[in-house]
Design a protein around this motif. Structure first.
Motif, PDB file in Angstrom:
ATOM      1  N   ASP A 325       0.736  -1.421  -0.083  1.00 26.88           N
ATOM      2  CA  ASP A 325      -0.111   0.149   0.353  1.00 26.88           C
ATOM      3  C   ASP A 325       0.538   1.175  -0.023  1.00 26.88           C
ATOM      4  OD1 ASP A 325       0.668  -0.558   2.617  1.00 26.88           O
ATOM      5  OD2 ASP A 325      -0.883   0.767   3.780  1.00 26.88           O
ATOM      6  N   TRP A 408      -8.811  -2.578  -0.207  1.00 25.63           N
ATOM      7  CA  TRP A 408      -9.226  -0.964   0.956  1.00 25.63           C
ATOM      8  C   TRP A 408      -9.820   0.152   0.380  1.00 25.63           C
ATOM      9  CZ3 TRP A 408      -5.918   2.974   2.843  1.00 25.63           C
ATOM     10  CH2 TRP A 408      -4.997   3.483   2.062  1.00 25.63           C
ATOM     11  N   TYR A 434     -12.902   0.091   8.792  1.00 25.07           N
ATOM     12  CA  TYR A 434     -11.485   0.367   9.529  1.00 25.07           C
ATOM     13  C   TYR A 434     -11.841   1.146  10.715  1.00 25.07           C
ATOM     14  CZ  TYR A 434      -7.464   0.195   6.179  1.00 25.07           C
ATOM     15  OH  TYR A 434      -6.641   0.334   4.853  1.00 25.07           O
TER      16      TYR A 434
HETATM   17  C1  ACM Z   1      -3.738   0.836   4.536  1.00 25.75           C
HETATM   18  O1  ACM Z   1      -4.521   1.864   4.859  1.00 25.75           O
HETATM   19  N1  ACM Z   1      -2.584   1.741   4.167  1.00 25.75           N
HETATM   20  C2  ACM Z   1      -3.894  -0.111   3.564  1.00 25.75           C
END
Ligand code: ACM
Length: 532
Positions: A325, A408, A434
């Motif tokens: 990411d 995500w 999240y």
């Molecule tokens: C992420 O929240 N950077 C995967």
């Protein structure tokens, strides 16, 4: 009475006779098939349990729980026919997976059966919620439950790279995951602010990479720091202990080693890992950093292969997370070495180099018998504003087949795109899952109404949605109390989203079933957030 009303009355009497209108017992996550029968079973003084030797782990755990939660004399007996509670394998049953179980309580006995230990374990979690204990007498309603999960992957991620919590906190989380039938502990162990896993071949990863001299406070870009050292890591011995603890609860651990971005702590230990090659320090500041791995250096691939060797030796689950990411391509764009490498491979964009790098890791992992998962940037899709100029440069290569994509961020249509291309996905869409987002942003109700199936895919493709994840990012949760308040009670909502078929979900009933968890969490000092 009008004839129509009379018919309705008679019908409802008939249905209640069949117990179809009776209140369903509070069980969380809600089982997918439950039939409440008349009456209940009472145990007053003693209770016997039988199970075959292959179910010793599950059987002993049940006996120990009964011992702690009732005042009955609990006895393990050999003869199944004489036992009050029977745990047994049932080869011929209707379940698709080893997680399915049936629980039948009638005629004074309770029988939990499944193909496998996993299903038996889940049947026991259900039984614990059916048991009511008052003045030394325990009762269990007569029921027939046939249950199995909607999704195979029901995950919770904990980020300990940002704030190290330690073994006991992890074990407690695993206990709660097990009670909620969550089965994947995704462990985010490395990031810019800390490397938390001992790798014997590269000792500086922890001797240097697991400590930082200060920590950013309050929120991203606050630029306010506490000036206090923070550190900690897991030895391989600790990790093996936790893997065993998780396995006893039928939880798989997916360790995450984040590359090619978010590597500042690793670069502090071994600067040659980074594109700039410069000595940096473990970052006290949060957010996406510029350090990117030197994807042109063969030594980097050897390093990752060595790290995976040690990881694979500790973690038996066949899937390993490689992060992927928020990679900033600035260092790659500025490095002569990388630019030369890209020219040789005819790559024009940073995303192409990232896909190449990711596919190399996939090769390394599959040569060791493992499968790769990463955040959805690994597809080459640009999800961030800081990648806007890279997007214009195109993308010619494709993520390795068989990779699991953990979605995500970005347009949800990207999930369908990945599915159309044949990938399996885990849905961890940030605006629904999240746990670092506050309750104004993701309320319990919103968490509960998370739909993991992206729009536009057909019924056959739904099988490519392997499951869901909820993520406890750790930047601004230094204490366990803060962390718990973010995790609980939303974890229960995600557990039901992962387990219960959409048509069986009901928010009001979920809130009722949650009550017994809230009572226990309160008793155990687990801080939880608002129920709105
Ligand atoms: C992420 O929240 N950077 C995967």
């Amino acid at each position: 009475m009008k004839a129509k009303n009379l018919i309705v009355l008679l019908l409802s009497l008939f249905l209640s006779e069949l117990n179809l209108l009776a209140a369903v017992p509070a069980i969380l996550p809600r089982p997918n098939h439950i039939e409440l029968k008349k009456g209940m079973i009472r145990f007053e003084k003693e209770l016997s349990v039988s199970f075959p030797s292959e179910l010793t782990l599950e059987g002993r755990a049940l006996i120990s729980w009964l011992g702690r939660n009732t005042s009955l004399k609990i006895e393990k007996i050999k003869k199944e026919k004489k036992a009050d509670i029977v745990l047994k394998f049932e080869k011929q049953n209707q379940f698709q997976t080893e997680e399915g179980y049936s629980l039948v309580s009638e005629d004074g006995r309770i029988i939990i059966s499944s193909y496998a230990g996993k299903g038996i374990f889940y049947g026991i979690q259900t039984l614990k919620q059916l048991i009511h204990s008052v003045d030394g007498v325990i009762t269990v309603p007569n029921v027939c439950i046939n249950d199995e999960p909607r999704f195979a992957w029901r995950g919770l991620m904990l980020d300990e790279a940002r704030n190290f919590k330690g073994k006991e906190v992890v074990k407690k989380l695993l206990d709660e995951m097990a009670a909620l039938k969550l089965n994947v502990f995704h462990w985010h162990l490395t990031n810019d602010q800390g490397w938390r896993i001992e790798i014997k071949k590269y000792p500086r990863l922890t001797s240097v990479g697991s400590y930082r001299d200060s920590t950013e406070l309050h929120h991203f870009e606050s630029n306010v720091f506490d000036g206090k050292p923070h550190g900690g890591f897991y030895t391989q011995e600790d990790l093996r202990e936790i893997v065993k603890y998780a396995a006893e609860r039928h939880i798989n651990i997916v360790p995450e080693i984040t590359v090619p971005g978010h590597i500042t702590a690793a670069c502090a230990a071994y600067p040659w890992l980074g594109t700039s090659g410069k000595q940096v320090k473990v970052s006290p500041k949060f957010g996406a950093h510029y350090n990117a791995i030197n994807a042109a250096n063969p030594k980097v691939y050897q390093f990752l292969s060595d790290v995976f060797d040690e990881i694979i030796d500790i973690f038996p689950y066949p899937i390993i997370h490689i992060g992927g990411d928020e990679v900033r391509y600035n260092q790659w764009n500025e490095s002569n070495e990388i630019q030369q490498f890209m020219k040789e491979h005819q790559f024009k964009s940073g995303a192409e180099l990232q896909v190449y790098f990711t596919n190399k890791l996939s090769e390394i992992l599959s040569s060791k018998g493992r499968r790769m998962i990463g955040w959805n940037e690994i597809t080459g899709d640009r999800l961030h504003e800081f990648q806007a100029s890279d997007e214009k440069k195109g993308l010619t290569n494709k993520l390795a087949k068989g990779t699991v994509v953990q979605f995500w961020k970005g347009d949800p249509a990207l999930m369908k795109k990945a599915i159309d291309q044949g990938y399996e996905i885990i849905n961890s869409y940030h605006i629904f899952t999240y746990l670092d987002y506050d309750y104004n942003t993701i309320s319990l109700k919103k968490a509960y109404h998370f739909n993991p199936i992206p729009a536009g895919i057909d019924a056959e493709q739904e099988k490519q949605v392997k499951g869901i994840g909820c993520q406890m990012w750790g930047e601004f949760i230094p204490t366990v109390e803060d962390m718990n308040k973010m995790i609980y009670p939303r974890i229960a909502a995600y557990a039901e989203v992962g387990w219960t078929n959409a048509e069986n979900m009901n928010y009001k009933e979920f809130l009722e079933s949650l009550q017994s968890f809230l009572v226990r969490w309160k008793l155990e000092g687990i801080n939880y957030g608002p129920l709105k």
